[in-house]
Motif scaffolding. Structure first.
Motif, PDB file in Angstrom:
ATOM      1  N   LYS A  67       2.325   1.863  -3.384  1.00  0.00           N
ATOM      2  CA  LYS A  67       1.300   2.354  -4.292  1.00  0.00           C
ATOM      3  C   LYS A  67       1.059   3.844  -4.054  1.00  0.00           C
ATOM      4  N   GLU A  68       0.948   4.239  -2.794  1.00  0.00           N
ATOM      5  CA  GLU A  68       0.714   5.645  -2.465  1.00  0.00           C
ATOM      6  C   GLU A  68       1.919   6.507  -2.816  1.00  0.00           C
ATOM      7  N   LYS A  69       3.106   5.971  -2.666  1.00  0.00           N
ATOM      8  CA  LYS A  69       4.333   6.722  -2.945  1.00  0.00           C
ATOM      9  C   LYS A  69       4.405   7.104  -4.426  1.00  0.00           C
ATOM     10  N   ASP A  70       3.883   6.258  -5.296  1.00  0.00           N
ATOM     11  CA  ASP A  70       3.966   6.496  -6.731  1.00  0.00           C
ATOM     12  C   ASP A  70       2.866   7.417  -7.257  1.00  0.00           C
ATOM     13  N   GLU A  71       1.837   7.687  -6.448  1.00  0.00           N
ATOM     14  CA  GLU A  71       0.751   8.554  -6.893  1.00  0.00           C
ATOM     15  C   GLU A  71       1.187  10.015  -6.829  1.00  0.00           C
ATOM     16  N   PRO A  72       0.802  10.811  -7.808  1.00  0.00           N
ATOM     17  CA  PRO A  72       1.173  12.231  -7.774  1.00  0.00           C
ATOM     18  C   PRO A  72       0.385  12.969  -6.686  1.00  0.00           C
TER      19      PRO A  72
ATOM     20  N   GLU B 147       0.830  -1.208   0.000  1.00  0.00           N
ATOM     21  CA  GLU B 147       0.000   0.000   0.000  1.00  0.00           C
ATOM     22  C   GLU B 147       0.863   1.256   0.000  1.00  0.00           C
TER      23      GLU B 147
END
Length: 76
Positions: free
Chosen positions: A60-65, A57
């Motif tokens: 996933k959050e780290k890669d979101e702008p 998780e």
């Protein structure tokens, strides 16, 4: 299945002193059989499964702008 403190430390790749410290703090539940502490292996399997999920998780959050805030343009 129960593991000794040494086996648990090897399983988690941590020092024995760390495991004993966590048993003393009550963060790891263990049974003392008169000679040594025994720790339920399933306790750590569930913990490791949760860590894997949390890491996925986080990745996933780290890669979101980062979403641009709408409020900052309205300031005077």
């Amino acid at each position: 299945m129960y593991l000794t403190v040494k086996e648990t430390a090897d399983y988690l790749q941590l020092p024995v002193s760390f495991i004993m410290e966590k048993i003393a703090e009550g963060r790891i539940r263990a049974v003392h059989n008169g000679e040594e502490y025994m720790i339920n292996k399933e306790q750590f399997n569930q913990f490791l499964d949760q860590l894997v999920k949390l890491k996925a998780e986080w990745e996933k959050e780290k890669d979101e702008p980062i979403v641009e805030s709408y409020d900052y343009k309205d300031e005077d």
